[in-house]
Scaffold this active site. Sequence first.
Site, PDB file in Angstrom:
ATOM      1  N   PRO A 118      35.274  48.402  48.308  1.00  0.00           N
ATOM      2  CA  PRO A 118      36.499  48.059  49.033  1.00  0.00           C
ATOM      3  C   PRO A 118      37.779  48.672  48.449  1.00  0.00           C
ATOM      4  O   PRO A 118      37.915  48.787  47.230  1.00  0.00           O
ATOM      5  CB  PRO A 118      36.556  46.530  48.944  1.00  0.00           C
ATOM      6  CG  PRO A 118      35.664  46.166  47.814  1.00  0.00           C
ATOM      7  CD  PRO A 118      34.598  47.221  47.769  1.00  0.00           C
ATOM      8  N   ASN A 119      38.647  49.044  49.354  1.00  0.00           N
ATOM      9  CA  ASN A 119      39.978  49.592  49.052  1.00  0.00           C
ATOM     10  C   ASN A 119      39.966  51.020  48.513  1.00  0.00           C
ATOM     11  O   ASN A 119      41.026  51.618  48.321  1.00  0.00           O
ATOM     12  CB  ASN A 119      40.757  48.674  48.085  1.00  0.00           C
ATOM     13  CG  ASN A 119      40.994  47.304  48.690  1.00  0.00           C
ATOM     14  OD1 ASN A 119      41.495  47.214  49.813  1.00  0.00           O
ATOM     15  ND2 ASN A 119      40.616  46.247  47.996  1.00  0.00           N
ATOM     16  N   ARG A 165      47.017  54.353  47.044  1.00  0.00           N
ATOM     17  CA  ARG A 165      46.894  53.043  46.419  1.00  0.00           C
ATOM     18  C   ARG A 165      47.227  53.097  44.928  1.00  0.00           C
ATOM     19  O   ARG A 165      46.634  53.902  44.192  1.00  0.00           O
ATOM     20  CB  ARG A 165      45.433  52.600  46.582  1.00  0.00           C
ATOM     21  CG  ARG A 165      45.063  51.369  45.851  1.00  0.00           C
ATOM     22  CD  ARG A 165      43.544  51.191  45.818  1.00  0.00           C
ATOM     23  NE  ARG A 165      43.228  49.933  45.196  1.00  0.00           N
ATOM     24  CZ  ARG A 165      42.054  49.621  44.709  1.00  0.00           C
ATOM     25  NH1 ARG A 165      41.051  50.472  44.784  1.00  0.00           N
ATOM     26  NH2 ARG A 165      41.858  48.448  44.153  1.00  0.00           N
ATOM     27  N   TYR A 213      45.139  54.728  39.858  1.00  0.00           N
ATOM     28  CA  TYR A 213      44.010  55.429  40.487  1.00  0.00           C
ATOM     29  C   TYR A 213      44.277  56.902  40.782  1.00  0.00           C
ATOM     30  O   TYR A 213      43.387  57.592  41.286  1.00  0.00           O
ATOM     31  CB  TYR A 213      43.605  54.696  41.773  1.00  0.00           C
ATOM     32  CG  TYR A 213      43.150  53.275  41.513  1.00  0.00           C
ATOM     33  CD1 TYR A 213      42.001  53.034  40.756  1.00  0.00           C
ATOM     34  CD2 TYR A 213      43.866  52.183  41.999  1.00  0.00           C
ATOM     35  CE1 TYR A 213      41.585  51.732  40.491  1.00  0.00           C
ATOM     36  CE2 TYR A 213      43.452  50.878  41.744  1.00  0.00           C
ATOM     37  CZ  TYR A 213      42.318  50.660  40.993  1.00  0.00           C
ATOM     38  OH  TYR A 213      41.899  49.383  40.723  1.00  0.00           O
ATOM     39  N   ASN A 221      30.610  52.886  42.981  1.00  0.00           N
ATOM     40  CA  ASN A 221      31.811  52.237  42.480  1.00  0.00           C
ATOM     41  C   ASN A 221      31.986  50.998  43.362  1.00  0.00           C
ATOM     42  O   ASN A 221      32.497  51.098  44.476  1.00  0.00           O
ATOM     43  CB  ASN A 221      33.030  53.152  42.600  1.00  0.00           C
ATOM     44  CG  ASN A 221      34.284  52.482  42.040  1.00  0.00           C
ATOM     45  OD1 ASN A 221      34.298  51.277  41.800  1.00  0.00           O
ATOM     46  ND2 ASN A 221      35.337  53.264  41.839  1.00  0.00           N
ATOM     47  N   ALA A 255      36.210  46.001  43.590  1.00  0.00           N
ATOM     48  CA  ALA A 255      36.405  44.592  43.211  1.00  0.00           C
ATOM     49  C   ALA A 255      35.099  43.801  43.230  1.00  0.00           C
ATOM     50  O   ALA A 255      34.961  42.799  42.510  1.00  0.00           O
ATOM     51  CB  ALA A 255      37.428  43.949  44.136  1.00  0.00           C
ATOM     52  N   GLU A 314      27.000  53.085  37.523  1.00  0.00           N
ATOM     53  CA  GLU A 314      28.221  52.387  37.961  1.00  0.00           C
ATOM     54  C   GLU A 314      29.433  53.201  37.507  1.00  0.00           C
ATOM     55  O   GLU A 314      29.523  53.581  36.343  1.00  0.00           O
ATOM     56  CB  GLU A 314      28.231  50.995  37.293  1.00  0.00           C
ATOM     57  CG  GLU A 314      29.484  50.195  37.555  1.00  0.00           C
ATOM     58  CD  GLU A 314      29.493  48.879  36.751  1.00  0.00           C
ATOM     59  OE1 GLU A 314      28.452  48.498  36.160  1.00  0.00           O
ATOM     60  OE2 GLU A 314      30.565  48.259  36.695  1.00  0.00           O
ATOM     61  N   HIS A 319      33.754  53.627  37.531  1.00  0.00           N
ATOM     62  CA  HIS A 319      35.109  53.116  37.802  1.00  0.00           C
ATOM     63  C   HIS A 319      36.109  54.200  37.454  1.00  0.00           C
ATOM     64  O   HIS A 319      36.002  54.828  36.398  1.00  0.00           O
ATOM     65  CB  HIS A 319      35.404  51.861  36.968  1.00  0.00           C
ATOM     66  CG  HIS A 319      34.484  50.753  37.307  1.00  0.00           C
ATOM     67  ND1 HIS A 319      34.566  50.041  38.470  1.00  0.00           N
ATOM     68  CD2 HIS A 319      33.413  50.271  36.639  1.00  0.00           C
ATOM     69  CE1 HIS A 319      33.598  49.156  38.515  1.00  0.00           C
ATOM     70  NE2 HIS A 319      32.875  49.274  37.423  1.00  0.00           N
ATOM     71  N   ARG A 370      42.232  46.603  31.326  1.00  0.00           N
ATOM     72  CA  ARG A 370      43.016  45.935  32.368  1.00  0.00           C
ATOM     73  C   ARG A 370      42.839  44.413  32.275  1.00  0.00           C
ATOM     74  O   ARG A 370      42.422  43.902  31.246  1.00  0.00           O
ATOM     75  CB  ARG A 370      42.621  46.500  33.737  1.00  0.00           C
ATOM     76  CG  ARG A 370      42.875  48.022  33.817  1.00  0.00           C
ATOM     77  CD  ARG A 370      42.484  48.580  35.157  1.00  0.00           C
ATOM     78  NE  ARG A 370      43.277  48.000  36.229  1.00  0.00           N
ATOM     79  CZ  ARG A 370      42.973  48.141  37.524  1.00  0.00           C
ATOM     80  NH1 ARG A 370      41.912  48.831  37.884  1.00  0.00           N
ATOM     81  NH2 ARG A 370      43.733  47.580  38.433  1.00  0.00           N
TER      82      ARG A 370
HETATM   83  C1  DQA Z   1      37.796  50.036  40.252  1.00  0.00           C
HETATM   84  C2  DQA Z   1      38.189  48.926  39.285  1.00  0.00           C
HETATM   85  C3  DQA Z   1      38.083  47.567  39.945  1.00  0.00           C
HETATM   86  O1  DQA Z   1      38.453  46.547  39.036  1.00  0.00           O
HETATM   87  C4  DQA Z   1      39.025  47.494  41.130  1.00  0.00           C
HETATM   88  O2  DQA Z   1      38.877  46.273  41.803  1.00  0.00           O
HETATM   89  C5  DQA Z   1      38.871  48.640  42.060  1.00  0.00           C
HETATM   90  C6  DQA Z   1      38.602  49.981  41.536  1.00  0.00           C
HETATM   91  C7  DQA Z   1      37.999  51.446  39.645  1.00  0.00           C
HETATM   92  O3  DQA Z   1      37.475  52.388  40.208  1.00  0.00           O
HETATM   93  O4  DQA Z   1      38.708  51.580  38.650  1.00  0.00           O
HETATM   94  O5  DQA Z   1      39.069  48.499  43.266  1.00  0.00           O
HETATM   95  O6  DQA Z   1      36.428  49.923  40.555  1.00  0.00           O
END
Ligand code: DQA
Length: 167
Positions: free
Chosen positions: A10-11, A18, A23, A74, A77, A98, A100, A107
């Site tokens: 998501p997002n 964003r 990011y 990835n 959240a 995985e 990120h 964080r």
């Molecule tokens: C994320 C880190 C997560 O905590 C966050 O909710 C994201 C992006 C990252 O790629 O750094 O949406 O996965």
Amino acid sequence: MLRIRVLHGPNLNLLGTREQSIYGTLSLDAMDSAIMKLAEELAVQVDLHQSNSESELVTWIQEARTEYDGIIINPAAYTHTSIAIRDAIAAVGLPTVEVHLSNVYQREEFRHCSYIAGVAIGQISGLGPIGYLLALRGLHDLLTSSRRQKKTTASATSRRAAKGTRS
Ligand code: DQA
């Protein structure tokens, strides 16, 4: 040909606009293009998906069981909340990396917990878009060497069988 499924949670569709200080400025499309370019160089078939829905991500993981050799995800959240995604990865049993973009351990405290890490073969956090490329290279190397090893074992077994010897 190795087949790897790449999933963005998501997002991540908002990448580029964003929270740029966290990011970066690269869009998801640009990142996907870089992943596809490397996949071509490595002769790996990749398919890429993004969803804001947990159930869609679970379905894509389940579908990968018979169609793919590995997963790069990835979970965004959902990393910190989703037992369903963890269970799907454990159920399909495919090697999963995985990724990120940000270093989640630098964080907020709630980002330090990953439900996914325990069922992934590895985690890359904090290297930005390069993290996906390293995950692809790593998964490619692991899968290629395990295929090679299986072939060597199989041909040794058939040579022994032809000679009528055991183990
Ligand atoms: C994320 C880190 C997560 O905590 C966050 O909710 C994201 C992006 C990252 O790629 O750094 O949406 O996965």
